[in-house]
Design a protein around this motif. Sequence first.
Motif, PDB file in Angstrom:
ATOM      1  N   GLY A 110       0.820  -1.195   0.000  1.00 28.42           N
ATOM      2  CA  GLY A 110       0.000   0.000   0.000  1.00 28.42           C
ATOM      3  C   GLY A 110       0.862   1.256   0.000  1.00 28.42           C
ATOM      4  O   GLY A 110       2.066   1.224  -0.241  1.00 28.42           O
ATOM      5  N   THR A 111       0.234   2.397   0.312  1.00 22.55           N
ATOM      6  CA  THR A 111       0.957   3.670   0.333  1.00 22.55           C
ATOM      7  C   THR A 111       2.018   3.634   1.418  1.00 22.55           C
ATOM      8  O   THR A 111       1.705   3.385   2.592  1.00 22.55           O
ATOM      9  CB  THR A 111      -0.010   4.819   0.572  1.00 22.55           C
ATOM     10  N   PRO A 112       3.301   3.843   1.056  1.00 23.42           N
ATOM     11  CA  PRO A 112       4.373   3.676   2.034  1.00 23.42           C
ATOM     12  C   PRO A 112       4.481   4.860   2.988  1.00 23.42           C
ATOM     13  O   PRO A 112       4.214   6.009   2.626  1.00 23.42           O
ATOM     14  CB  PRO A 112       5.617   3.568   1.163  1.00 23.42           C
ATOM     15  N   GLY A 113       4.905   4.565   4.208  1.00 25.26           N
ATOM     16  CA  GLY A 113       5.226   5.624   5.140  1.00 25.26           C
ATOM     17  C   GLY A 113       6.613   6.149   4.874  1.00 25.26           C
ATOM     18  O   GLY A 113       7.311   5.734   3.939  1.00 25.26           O
ATOM     19  N   SER A 114       7.049   7.056   5.708  1.00 19.20           N
ATOM     20  CA  SER A 114       8.371   7.654   5.550  1.00 19.20           C
ATOM     21  C   SER A 114       9.455   6.583   5.653  1.00 19.20           C
ATOM     22  O   SER A 114       9.413   5.703   6.528  1.00 19.20           O
ATOM     23  CB  SER A 114       8.582   8.731   6.625  1.00 19.20           C
ATOM     24  N   GLY A 115      10.435   6.648   4.721  1.00 18.33           N
ATOM     25  CA  GLY A 115      11.548   5.702   4.735  1.00 18.33           C
ATOM     26  C   GLY A 115      11.214   4.354   4.124  1.00 18.33           C
ATOM     27  O   GLY A 115      12.017   3.412   4.238  1.00 18.33           O
ATOM     28  N   LYS A 116      10.071   4.246   3.446  1.00 13.90           N
ATOM     29  CA  LYS A 116       9.641   2.959   2.884  1.00 13.90           C
ATOM     30  C   LYS A 116       9.486   3.019   1.348  1.00 13.90           C
ATOM     31  O   LYS A 116       9.295   4.089   0.766  1.00 13.90           O
ATOM     32  CB  LYS A 116       8.288   2.551   3.484  1.00 13.90           C
ATOM     33  N   ILE A 117       9.566   1.838   0.762  1.00 16.94           N
ATOM     34  CA  ILE A 117       9.218   1.635  -0.653  1.00 16.94           C
ATOM     35  C   ILE A 117       7.955   0.801  -0.674  1.00 16.94           C
ATOM     36  O   ILE A 117       7.943  -0.329  -0.146  1.00 16.94           O
ATOM     37  CB  ILE A 117      10.347   0.923  -1.427  1.00 16.94           C
ATOM     38  N   GLY A 118       6.900   1.349  -1.237  1.00 12.33           N
ATOM     39  CA  GLY A 118       5.627   0.654  -1.207  1.00 12.33           C
ATOM     40  C   GLY A 118       5.192   0.180  -2.587  1.00 12.33           C
ATOM     41  O   GLY A 118       5.512   0.787  -3.614  1.00 12.33           O
ATOM     42  N   LEU A 119       4.455  -0.935  -2.604  1.00  7.97           N
ATOM     43  CA  LEU A 119       3.760  -1.392  -3.815  1.00  7.97           C
ATOM     44  C   LEU A 119       2.282  -1.166  -3.542  1.00  7.97           C
ATOM     45  O   LEU A 119       1.697  -1.818  -2.661  1.00  7.97           O
ATOM     46  CB  LEU A 119       4.050  -2.863  -4.094  1.00  7.97           C
ATOM     47  N   GLU A 120       1.677  -0.231  -4.278  1.00  6.79           N
ATOM     48  CA  GLU A 120       0.325   0.195  -3.984  1.00  6.79           C
ATOM     49  C   GLU A 120      -0.551   0.090  -5.229  1.00  6.79           C
ATOM     50  O   GLU A 120      -0.063  -0.009  -6.360  1.00  6.79           O
ATOM     51  CB  GLU A 120       0.336   1.637  -3.479  1.00  6.79           C
ATOM     52  N   TYR A 121      -1.869   0.099  -5.034  1.00  7.17           N
ATOM     53  CA  TYR A 121      -2.837   0.123  -6.126  1.00  7.17           C
ATOM     54  C   TYR A 121      -3.347   1.557  -6.249  1.00  7.17           C
ATOM     55  O   TYR A 121      -3.909   2.110  -5.303  1.00  7.17           O
ATOM     56  CB  TYR A 121      -3.997  -0.825  -5.835  1.00  7.17           C
ATOM     57  N   SER A 122      -3.134   2.167  -7.435  1.00  2.31           N
ATOM     58  CA  SER A 122      -3.531   3.554  -7.614  1.00  2.31           C
ATOM     59  C   SER A 122      -3.847   3.789  -9.081  1.00  2.31           C
ATOM     60  O   SER A 122      -3.068   3.399  -9.968  1.00  2.31           O
ATOM     61  CB  SER A 122      -2.401   4.495  -7.159  1.00  2.31           C
ATOM     62  N   GLY A 123      -4.975   4.430  -9.339  1.00  2.00           N
ATOM     63  CA  GLY A 123      -5.368   4.773 -10.699  1.00  2.00           C
ATOM     64  C   GLY A 123      -5.603   3.561 -11.580  1.00  2.00           C
ATOM     65  O   GLY A 123      -5.408   3.631 -12.798  1.00  2.00           O
ATOM     66  N   GLY A 124      -6.012   2.440 -11.010  1.00  2.00           N
ATOM     67  CA  GLY A 124      -6.331   1.251 -11.784  1.00  2.00           C
ATOM     68  C   GLY A 124      -5.137   0.356 -12.070  1.00  2.00           C
ATOM     69  O   GLY A 124      -5.292  -0.671 -12.750  1.00  2.00           O
ATOM     70  N   VAL A 125      -3.942   0.701 -11.575  1.00  2.00           N
ATOM     71  CA  VAL A 125      -2.750  -0.132 -11.795  1.00  2.00           C
ATOM     72  C   VAL A 125      -1.984  -0.242 -10.478  1.00  2.00           C
ATOM     73  O   VAL A 125      -2.177   0.547  -9.535  1.00  2.00           O
ATOM     74  CB  VAL A 125      -1.829   0.459 -12.889  1.00  2.00           C
ATOM     75  N   TYR A 126      -1.069  -1.219 -10.458  1.00  5.03           N
ATOM     76  CA  TYR A 126      -0.155  -1.355  -9.330  1.00  5.03           C
ATOM     77  C   TYR A 126       1.116  -0.580  -9.655  1.00  5.03           C
ATOM     78  O   TYR A 126       1.624  -0.633 -10.772  1.00  5.03           O
ATOM     79  CB  TYR A 126       0.163  -2.830  -9.062  1.00  5.03           C
ATOM     80  N   ARG A 127       1.610   0.160  -8.617  1.00  6.13           N
ATOM     81  CA  ARG A 127       2.786   0.974  -8.866  1.00  6.13           C
ATOM     82  C   ARG A 127       3.713   0.955  -7.661  1.00  6.13           C
ATOM     83  O   ARG A 127       3.288   0.713  -6.526  1.00  6.13           O
ATOM     84  CB  ARG A 127       2.396   2.402  -9.211  1.00  6.13           C
ATOM     85  N   ILE A 128       4.999   1.208  -7.969  1.00 10.82           N
ATOM     86  CA  ILE A 128       6.019   1.294  -6.921  1.00 10.82           C
ATOM     87  C   ILE A 128       6.143   2.760  -6.510  1.00 10.82           C
ATOM     88  O   ILE A 128       6.278   3.646  -7.363  1.00 10.82           O
ATOM     89  CB  ILE A 128       7.372   0.767  -7.443  1.00 10.82           C
ATOM     90  N   ASN A 129       6.112   3.022  -5.207  1.00  9.71           N
ATOM     91  CA  ASN A 129       6.168   4.381  -4.665  1.00  9.71           C
ATOM     92  C   ASN A 129       7.394   4.485  -3.766  1.00  9.71           C
ATOM     93  O   ASN A 129       7.525   3.762  -2.785  1.00  9.71           O
ATOM     94  CB  ASN A 129       4.885   4.683  -3.882  1.00  9.71           C
ATOM     95  N   ASN A 130       8.323   5.391  -4.116  1.00 12.25           N
ATOM     96  CA  ASN A 130       9.562   5.565  -3.339  1.00 12.25           C
ATOM     97  C   ASN A 130       9.402   6.731  -2.360  1.00 12.25           C
ATOM     98  O   ASN A 130       9.419   7.894  -2.750  1.00 12.25           O
ATOM     99  CB  ASN A 130      10.730   5.825  -4.297  1.00 12.25           C
ATOM    100  N   ASN A 131       9.274   6.395  -1.076  1.00  9.98           N
ATOM    101  CA  ASN A 131       9.142   7.419  -0.032  1.00  9.98           C
ATOM    102  C   ASN A 131      10.288   7.324   0.959  1.00  9.98           C
ATOM    103  O   ASN A 131      10.138   7.626   2.137  1.00  9.98           O
ATOM    104  CB  ASN A 131       7.798   7.273   0.689  1.00  9.98           C
ATOM    105  N   THR A 132      11.459   6.884   0.459  1.00 13.09           N
ATOM    106  CA  THR A 132      12.609   6.680   1.340  1.00 13.09           C
ATOM    107  C   THR A 132      13.424   7.941   1.552  1.00 13.09           C
ATOM    108  O   THR A 132      14.223   8.008   2.489  1.00 13.09           O
ATOM    109  CB  THR A 132      13.545   5.616   0.743  1.00 13.09           C
ATOM    110  N   GLY A 133      13.289   8.918   0.665  1.00 12.46           N
ATOM    111  CA  GLY A 133      14.140  10.099   0.730  1.00 12.46           C
ATOM    112  C   GLY A 133      15.414   9.944  -0.078  1.00 12.46           C
ATOM    113  O   GLY A 133      16.238  10.869  -0.106  1.00 12.46           O
ATOM    114  N   SER A 134      15.607   8.798  -0.734  1.00 14.28           N
ATOM    115  CA  SER A 134      16.792   8.556  -1.583  1.00 14.28           C
ATOM    116  C   SER A 134      16.351   7.916  -2.899  1.00 14.28           C
ATOM    117  O   SER A 134      15.257   7.345  -2.988  1.00 14.28           O
ATOM    118  CB  SER A 134      17.796   7.636  -0.874  1.00 14.28           C
ATOM    119  N   THR A 135      17.222   8.029  -3.894  1.00 18.02           N
ATOM    120  CA  THR A 135      16.943   7.380  -5.170  1.00 18.02           C
ATOM    121  C   THR A 135      17.313   5.911  -5.091  1.00 18.02           C
ATOM    122  O   THR A 135      18.406   5.563  -4.602  1.00 18.02           O
ATOM    123  CB  THR A 135      17.731   8.066  -6.303  1.00 18.02           C
ATOM    124  N   TYR A 136      16.439   5.048  -5.600  1.00 23.66           N
ATOM    125  CA  TYR A 136      16.692   3.602  -5.590  1.00 23.66           C
ATOM    126  C   TYR A 136      16.490   3.036  -7.007  1.00 23.66           C
ATOM    127  O   TYR A 136      15.634   3.504  -7.758  1.00 23.66           O
ATOM    128  CB  TYR A 136      15.724   2.895  -4.628  1.00 23.66           C
TER     129      TYR A 136
END
Length: 343
Positions: free
Chosen positions: A304-330
């Motif tokens: 789901g939607t990741p908290g701070s410092g996390k990488i989340g796999l969430e369902y949004s806009g009809g698709v699954y997407r990776i969300n980077n909320n870590t504060g760094s590029t991965y």
Amino acid sequence: MLVADASIMRAIVQGPATGPASSIVLPTGQSVKTLSRVAAELVGGFLPLAGGTLSGTVKAPNFAIGNELVSDAGTVGFTNVNGPAIQFYGTSVSGSMQLLTGGLARWTLQSAGHLVPNGSFISLGAPASPVASIHASNYKMAGEAAADAGTVGFTNNNGPSLTFWGNSSAGTGALVAAVGSSEIWRTVSSGLELTATAQLMFGGTTSSFPGLRRSGTTIEAVLADASAFGSLGAGAFVAKSGAVWPFDTTGISQTIGVGGTFSLAAGAGLVVLTENTTGQCALFICGGGIVILVAQTATIYAAGTPGSGKIGLEYSGGVYRINNNTGSTYTIGIAGVRVRAAS
């Protein structure tokens, strides 16, 4: 009143068959042969025409035969540019026969038995029809010895050709297909071989059709125009070596910046994410708009939607997407098993 010249008559009737006296000059200046000479020539099987014309359909200027010696040449037919003829050439050992039209040799039958055209092409249809012509420069066959090579088609960079390569070893050699003088594929005794840059295209050459190509030691499914990768379907995929992974997705990764997202293609099934630097890995189940984190080798991932410092796999806009909320590029490696086309 006609008066016979007894001496002339006697010379014609009683004259010899050979020599200067066998030809009598009349008072008019015309020469006639003695009866003995005419009889001898008839018995010998020929009648010299001496440049005259024999009444009928055979005319001396159009029918010439030499002395039949080994080095003579004889012509049957027109001896000028007004029609066809056949010429027989003799030599001390062998000779040839030529077929002429318009005073020019068109075909030569050599002493070895080869029939050779003297022009630039053999027309099979209308004289000016390129579709029905085999041009000498575009159709070459060698002497059929073991190591000879023959080419059918263009021998330059203007079009395609097939080349037959012989080899001194029995059962070897190759059939080479080229376009624009560049080899595309060849068949050898062990099978079909494509060149390094060639690819197979099925049904067409655009992105509407699939294809196969080589990349290093890997066969890739691509679109026919190589603009993108395509799909490969099979009843089953069987791994043939225990030293490799049956499914290798190490080449699939995506760099996601701070606060960035990356959407997966529509579908439902299993998704595996791996952070490329540390190797931290997680397995997700996705279906019906729901994401379940099954397991991970660290604590960086979230469903789901990741908290701070996390990488989340969430369902949004009809698709699954990776969300980077870590504060760094991965850079995330992605692998999926899709069992449903819709999310």
